[in-house]
Structures are given as C-alpha cells and as structure tokens.
Design an enzyme around this catalytic site. Structure first.
Site, PDB file in Angstrom:
ATOM      1  N   GLY A   6       0.823  -1.206   0.000  1.00  0.00           N
ATOM      2  CA  GLY A   6       0.000   0.000   0.000  1.00  0.00           C
ATOM      3  C   GLY A   6       0.852   1.248   0.000  1.00  0.00           C
ATOM      4  O   GLY A   6       1.784   1.405  -0.786  1.00  0.00           O
ATOM      5  N   GLY A   7       0.507   2.170   0.902  1.00  0.00           N
ATOM      6  CA  GLY A   7       1.207   3.448   0.974  1.00  0.00           C
ATOM      7  C   GLY A   7       2.689   3.288   1.209  1.00  0.00           C
ATOM      8  O   GLY A   7       3.482   4.156   0.823  1.00  0.00           O
ATOM      9  N   GLY A  67      19.205   8.501 -34.590  1.00  0.00           N
ATOM     10  CA  GLY A  67      18.793   9.374 -33.493  1.00  0.00           C
ATOM     11  C   GLY A  67      19.579   9.079 -32.232  1.00  0.00           C
ATOM     12  O   GLY A  67      19.810   9.958 -31.395  1.00  0.00           O
ATOM     13  N   ALA A  68      20.018   7.809 -32.102  1.00  0.00           N
ATOM     14  CA  ALA A  68      20.761   7.428 -30.907  1.00  0.00           C
ATOM     15  C   ALA A  68      22.080   8.202 -30.816  1.00  0.00           C
ATOM     16  O   ALA A  68      22.576   8.473 -29.726  1.00  0.00           O
ATOM     17  CB  ALA A  68      20.997   5.929 -30.903  1.00  0.00           C
TER      18      ALA A  68
HETATM   19  C1  HXC Z   1      -1.742  -2.465  12.469  1.00  0.00           C
HETATM   20  C2  HXC Z   1      -0.540  -4.342  11.934  1.00  0.00           C
HETATM   21  C3  HXC Z   1      -0.568  -4.000  10.584  1.00  0.00           C
HETATM   22  C4  HXC Z   1      -1.222  -2.799  10.218  1.00  0.00           C
HETATM   23  C5  HXC Z   1       0.530  -5.808  10.774  1.00  0.00           C
HETATM   24  N1  HXC Z   1       0.148  -5.485  12.002  1.00  0.00           N
HETATM   25  N2  HXC Z   1       0.109  -4.932   9.883  1.00  0.00           N
HETATM   26  N3  HXC Z   1      -1.119  -3.588  12.875  1.00  0.00           N
HETATM   27  N4  HXC Z   1      -1.791  -2.070  11.182  1.00  0.00           N
HETATM   28  N5  HXC Z   1      -1.260  -2.385   8.975  1.00  0.00           N
HETATM   29  C6  HXC Z   1       0.417  -6.180  13.244  1.00  0.00           C
HETATM   30  C7  HXC Z   1      -0.320  -7.494  13.330  1.00  0.00           C
HETATM   31  O1  HXC Z   1      -1.600  -7.270  13.848  1.00  0.00           O
HETATM   32  C8  HXC Z   1       0.572  -8.272  14.287  1.00  0.00           C
HETATM   33  O2  HXC Z   1       0.340  -7.818  15.598  1.00  0.00           O
HETATM   34  C9  HXC Z   1       1.948  -7.799  13.926  1.00  0.00           C
HETATM   35  O3  HXC Z   1       1.782  -6.563  13.242  1.00  0.00           O
HETATM   36  C10 HXC Z   1       2.663  -8.743  13.001  1.00  0.00           C
HETATM   37  O4  HXC Z   1       1.820  -9.049  11.900  1.00  0.00           O
HETATM   38  P1  HXC Z   1       1.586 -10.538  11.377  1.00  0.00           P
HETATM   39  O5  HXC Z   1       0.425 -10.488  10.482  1.00  0.00           O
HETATM   40  O6  HXC Z   1       1.559 -11.485  12.539  1.00  0.00           O
HETATM   41  O7  HXC Z   1       2.947 -10.768  10.597  1.00  0.00           O
HETATM   42  P2  HXC Z   1       3.176 -11.559   9.233  1.00  0.00           P
HETATM   43  O8  HXC Z   1       2.482 -12.876   9.281  1.00  0.00           O
HETATM   44  O9  HXC Z   1       4.639 -11.552   9.041  1.00  0.00           O
HETATM   45  O10 HXC Z   1       2.469 -10.692   8.101  1.00  0.00           O
HETATM   46  C11 HXC Z   1       2.928  -9.387   7.825  1.00  0.00           C
HETATM   47  C12 HXC Z   1       1.973  -8.666   6.875  1.00  0.00           C
HETATM   48  C13 HXC Z   1       0.521  -8.734   7.439  1.00  0.00           C
HETATM   49  C14 HXC Z   1       2.040  -9.326   5.478  1.00  0.00           C
HETATM   50  C15 HXC Z   1       2.457  -7.240   6.743  1.00  0.00           C
HETATM   51  O11 HXC Z   1       0.559  -8.323   8.790  1.00  0.00           O
HETATM   52  C16 HXC Z   1      -0.419  -7.862   6.699  1.00  0.00           C
HETATM   53  O12 HXC Z   1      -0.920  -8.238   5.619  1.00  0.00           O
HETATM   54  N6  HXC Z   1      -0.724  -6.693   7.257  1.00  0.00           N
HETATM   55  C17 HXC Z   1      -1.669  -5.760   6.655  1.00  0.00           C
HETATM   56  C18 HXC Z   1      -1.102  -5.130   5.420  1.00  0.00           C
HETATM   57  C19 HXC Z   1      -2.024  -4.081   4.881  1.00  0.00           C
HETATM   58  O13 HXC Z   1      -3.013  -4.378   4.197  1.00  0.00           O
HETATM   59  N7  HXC Z   1      -1.726  -2.807   5.247  1.00  0.00           N
HETATM   60  C20 HXC Z   1      -2.513  -1.698   4.864  1.00  0.00           C
HETATM   61  C21 HXC Z   1      -2.032  -1.293   3.473  1.00  0.00           C
HETATM   62  S1  HXC Z   1      -3.013  -0.017   2.856  1.00  0.00           S
HETATM   63  P3  HXC Z   1       0.488  -8.770  16.882  1.00  0.00           P
HETATM   64  O14 HXC Z   1       0.052  -7.931  18.009  1.00  0.00           O
HETATM   65  O15 HXC Z   1      -0.371  -9.946  16.601  1.00  0.00           O
HETATM   66  O16 HXC Z   1       1.928  -9.131  16.920  1.00  0.00           O
HETATM   67  C22 HXC Z   1      -2.080   1.313   3.080  1.00  0.00           C
HETATM   68  C23 HXC Z   1      -2.781   2.518   2.638  1.00  0.00           C
HETATM   69  C24 HXC Z   1      -1.844   3.686   2.546  1.00  0.00           C
HETATM   70  O17 HXC Z   1      -1.005   1.266   3.519  1.00  0.00           O
HETATM   71  C25 HXC Z   1      -2.197   4.467   1.329  1.00  0.00           C
HETATM   72  C26 HXC Z   1      -1.390   5.714   1.206  1.00  0.00           C
HETATM   73  C27 HXC Z   1      -1.341   6.179  -0.213  1.00  0.00           C
END
Ligand code: HXC
Length: 517
Positions: free
Chosen positions: A172-173, A407-408
């Site tokens: 994402g962001g 052209g190159a």
């Molecule tokens: C809050 C988050 C988080 C998030 C992970 N965690 N991503 N907390 N916000 N975005 C937390 C989990 O809850 C977990 O907490 C810990 O981090 C570790 O994550 P896991 O899932 O256990 O780790 P892993 O299996 O290694 O997977 C990592 C991951 C997955 C692939 C990044 O966590 C994931 O898919 N996260 C969401 C990604 C996402 O969709 N983000 C938003 C993108 S949109 P605990 O307490 O259990 O340890 C975006 C918009 C911005 O960014 C746009 C701007 C232009």
C-alpha cells in the site's frame, strides 16, 4: 531516594523500556524469518557509537479498539542521525516488532521530523522499511501521515540523496515513499513491494500469485525496475548502501568526496586496445571497457539486472566520483529501447541533481524498431533520455567506441545537446544508419538496374562505409573533439574531467521543465 536519583531512575527505566520494543518473543520471530531488528540494522549501517536517537519516547495517540492500553515507546520506528564513514546521515528504521512496523500518525511525524532536519542540514536520508503499511486502527490519520512523508520526499528530492532499503513487507502506501526516493535496495526472499498484496489481487482479478512473484526482489530488480539493488541478505544490503554513499555528495550544493590517491595508474587500461572486435557486428562486453577506464575495481553498477542493454553506475576516475552510462553491445546489440531509455534517463538526472560528472560510452545501433516499442511509447521514453542529457549541466564527456547511428547518436550525449567533450576511437562509425541499409535506400535504383545487383549492392555498401563508417567526417565538423586510442583514453578522461571541474552552466530561467513523463 533523593529526587535527583528518582528522576534519573525514571529516565533510565524509560530508556530500557524503549529498547525492549515489541518484546523478546517478537524479536525471536523477526530473527527466525532471517531478518534483523531495526536497532541491529542501524548498528550495522552506521559507524560504531555514532547513532543518536530522536523521539525514543514518542507514543501513539490512538484510543480506538483499545489502543490506549497498547503503548510501546517509539511507536514502531527508530529515528535519528549518525555517521557512515564519518559523514553525517539521517536514518529511520521501522520496527516490525511494534505493531508490525505499521505507520501511525506519530510514527509518520517522527519520520517527517528527521527528513526536515536532513534538508536543513544538508545530509542524506536513509529509510530502512519494514512495515505492514498504514496502522489499520488509526484509519485516515495514518493515511494523512503517509501523505506527509510523500510530500517531504518530494521536497527533499534533488536537495539531499534519499536512499531506501526494503527489508520486509512493504504494501500500500508503504511503497510510494521509497518510489519517490533516489535508490531502492531489496533483500532476496525477505522483502516485498506491492500496491496490493496477493489476497487483494485474487479478489479483484482472480489471479493467483505468490508474494515473491508479485513483488519480490527478483521481480522488481529485473522486470519492473522499481528496485535498483538486491542483496542475498541484510548484511550485504547494508554494506552496499554504505558503498553507494561513498560515491555521493551530502547534498545538491556540495561535491562527492574525492579519494586521496589521484593517480594516472593505467596498467589496467593497457588491454583496451584489444577489446573492440574486428567485425563491427561482433558483440563485446562494455563492462571490460568500463573497468579499463575507471580506477581499479571502482565501478559500482546500478540497476544491474534491469534493461541490461544499457549499463549505468558510479565509479572513481582519478579519485573523483563519476556516473557512467554505457550502451552494452553484449545485449540486444546495445540498442536503445523503452526500458533502457527510462533507466538511463533517471540515472542521468540523479547525477545532475548531485553534481556528479557523466561519462558516456557509446556503441549503439539505434532505437529498437517494432510495434511493441512504438505501442509502449518509445517516442516518449526515448525523449526522456534526450531531455535528461540536454538539461544536465554537470561536466559531460562522451567516448564513441564503435557505432553511433541515427537518433541514438544525437541522444547519447552528443555535442549538439551540450556535451563538453566528445572523443571517438578509430573504430567509431558515425552515420544515419548502417552501410548495408543506407546503400539499399539511397542506391536502390542503381542496384536494381545493375547487371549484378548483389555485387552492386556490396559495392555501394563499401562506398558508404568508407565515407561514414569512421570517426573522421564527424571530427572534420568538430562534432568529435579528438580521435584517440583506447589505451590513451583513461589519461585523457582524467585530464578532461579535471579541466571541467569548475564548469558553470545555466539553463534558461523557468519554474521547472516539463520532462516527457
Ligand atoms: C496495524 C498491523 C498492521 C497494520 C501488521 N500489524 N500490519 N497492525 N496495522 N497495517 C500487526 C499485526 O496485527 C501483528 O500484531 C503484527 O503486526 C505482526 O503481523 P503478522 O500479520 O503477525 O505478521 P506476518 O504474518 O509476518 O504478516 C505481515 C503482513 C501482514 C504481510 C504485513 O501483517 C499484513 O498483511 N498486514 C496488513 C497489510 C495491509 O493491508 N496494510 C494496509 C495497506 S493499505 P500482533 O500484536 O499480533 O503481533 C495502506 C494505505 C496507505 O497502507 C495508502 C497511502 C497512499
């Protein structure tokens, strides 16, 4: 206990607490994935004991979903400054053990704070990214935080070098800040970059794809070109980041550091006279020529696996930092196409932003013809390179090693678009096109009407070759300043870049140009 002692204890306890980050268990999980923690990364990147942290006690302000009870000092990112090889850098390292390194409002504020400092004080910004993206519990506040960072990245662009390492997931962001920075490093098998992950891809397009093949290091370093460097592990990645910094100045007002050993040492360039093959259609490796020209073992290639028909990278020449752009006859005959034009244009612009002189080695048969290229806008993309060279005010030298066709010829840093000095080797061929094609077009009638058309074609090809398949017509016009031997080139280049080191060139007054993006 005296008040003084109690205060000291409180501070030391807080310091200790901030060092714990997400706790032992999460640190172990991080290690088990082959990843280092944010602090370990900073320690490896910076000179020993040079790191000074800023904002270690920052906490998030969220109270939704019970977040007020989950507070971890530092809020998932370590920010501060230190030195790499005794030169100041600002650094942020996202801590995946704290809320998955996700970006909250305060996490973003910490990053923005050091970016502003880096700009004010004129030093590079290094981002070590390892984050689950926007902090989901914070909603729009977190999105705003991302935008604040993108904005600072854009303001800092061209002011100080910005370097990103992707050392974990980046979704994402989280991908757009690195994308605005100058260079992206990734690690094999532990880092990913995508706008939407495999699950979203499956839902929207029904395409099944793994994280690795959607946005792993191999994809981004070879197919998309998003990543400039890949490394087998984090240690090598951090070492390569330090190496990159050694070629760069601190900011747009300064020059890259010079090595003390300024010597004409050219033992390694003696072999240059034997590299260009007798036949002009036989390939050779331009990297052999680069190695012979620059200081021994100093070439540091950028974008090695992307668009290999053009080679770009940094090197030292007589101790001075230069950027090298070179056609690669070993791959697609060194032709210019959409990807190689984009790759080289971005590199040229970086060098120009940061006062790094450019050396161009030219052996190019032209632009790649065909529908695929035309439909993918070779016109617009080729124009990027033309534009990038034309607006570059740094010292610019070209050496035509063999072909400079069509052209190159114009695009590859010709005199006409502002190059300072253009050399050619005796093997240079400078013409509108290759002799065979040229003869066929301009002598079509004579060839057709000849008794032996095949023989007539050969004759005309020879005639055209004799006139243009050499550097002398261009030298007569002054388009080539000097025809030189390969083995004397290193010496000439060191002198020439020395002569150009105080070059002042200005562009017409404008807000900014409009490069064909
Ligand atoms: C809050 C988050 C988080 C998030 C992970 N965690 N991503 N907390 N916000 N975005 C937390 C989990 O809850 C977990 O907490 C810990 O981090 C570790 O994550 P896991 O899932 O256990 O780790 P892993 O299996 O290694 O997977 C990592 C991951 C997955 C692939 C990044 O966590 C994931 O898919 N996260 C969401 C990604 C996402 O969709 N983000 C938003 C993108 S949109 P605990 O307490 O259990 O340890 C975006 C918009 C911005 O960014 C746009 C701007 C232009």
């Amino acid at each position: 206990m005296s008040t003084h002692k109690a205060n000291t204890k409180k501070l030391l306890n807080k310091r200790e607490e901030s060092l714990q980050a997400g706790g032992k268990e999460r640190i172990e999980i991080q290690h088990s994935k082959g990843k280092l923690t944010a602090r370990e990364r900073i320690e490896l990147l910076l000179d020993t004991d040079s790191f000074e942290e800023i904002g270690a006690f920052v906490k998030h302000r969220s109270s939704d979903f019970g977040m007020e009870k989950k507070q971890i000092l530092g809020d998932g990112v370590i920010t501060g400054y230190g030195t790499v090889n005794k030169r100041l850098v600002y650094v942020y390292a996202q801590d995946f053990t704290v809320f998955g390194g996700s970006l909250s409002e305060t996490h973003a504020e910490k990053i923005v704070k050091i970016m502003e400092m880096a700009m004010k004080n004129g030093a590079p910004i290094i981002g070590l990214n390892d984050s689950g993206g926007a902090r989901i519990q914070e909603g729009v506040v977190s999105l705003g935080g991302y935008a604040d960072i993108f904005y600072q990245n854009t303001l800092a662009s061209g002011v100080v070098p910005q370097i990103s390492a992707i050392l974990g997931p980046c979704a994402g962001g989280a991908v757009y800040s690195p994308a605005i920075t100058d260079f992206i490093f990734m690690t094999d098998n532990t880092s990913y970059m995508f706008v939407t992950g495999p699950n979203v891809v499956k839902t929207v397009t029904n395409e099944e794809v793994s994280s690795e093949s959607l946005g792993g290091s191999s994809v981004h370093s070879s197919k998309s070109g998003v990543a400039h460097f890949t490394a087998k592990n984090e240690l090598i990645c951090l070492e390569n980041m330090k190496l990159l910094l050694s070629y760069l100045p601190q900011n747009c007002e300064s020059k890259a550091p010079e090595l003390e050993t300024i010597s004409y040492d050219d033992q390694h360039s003696k072999n240059l006279d034997n590299i260009i093959p007798d036949s002009s259609s036989t390939p050779y490796d331009i990297k052999d020529i680069i190695s012979g020209l620059v200081d021994s073992n100093s070439f540091f290639e950028v974008h090695k696996n992307y668009a290999p028909n053009i080679v770009v990278g940094f090197a030292h020449l007589g101790g001075k930092s230069i950027g090298v752009v070179a056609n690669q006859p070993n791959y697609l005959a060194g032709v210019l196409d959409v990807e190689s034009s984009k790759k080289a244009a971005r590199f040229v612009r970086f060098c120009d932003c940061f006062n790094i002189p450019l050396l161009v080695l030219e052996d190019v048969p032209g632009f790649l013809p065909g529908t695929e290229q035309e439909w993918n806008a070779i016109i617009t993309n080729g124009a990027k390179l033309l534009y990038a060279f034309s607006e570059a005010t740094v010292p610019r030298i070209t050496v035509i090693t063999r072909k400079a066709y069509g052209g190159a010829y114009d695009v590859m840093n010709s005199k006409h678009i502002g190059a300072d000095l253009n050399f050619a080797w005796p093997s240079a061929e400078i013409a509108v096109m290759g002799a065979k094609g040229a003869a066929e077009i301009i002598f079509r009638k004579e060839i057709k009407e000849a008794e032996d058309p095949e023989e007539a074609w050969k004759q005309k090809e020879k005639e055209y070759s004799e006139i243009f398949a050499n550097p002398y017509r261009a030298a007569e016009r002054g388009f080539i300043d000097e025809v030189i031997l390969p083995s004397e080139t290193r010496r000439k280049l060191i002198k020439a870049f020395g002569m150009l080191q105080n070059k002042v060139a200005t562009l017409p007054r404008k807000k900014h140009g409009n490069i064909p993006l």
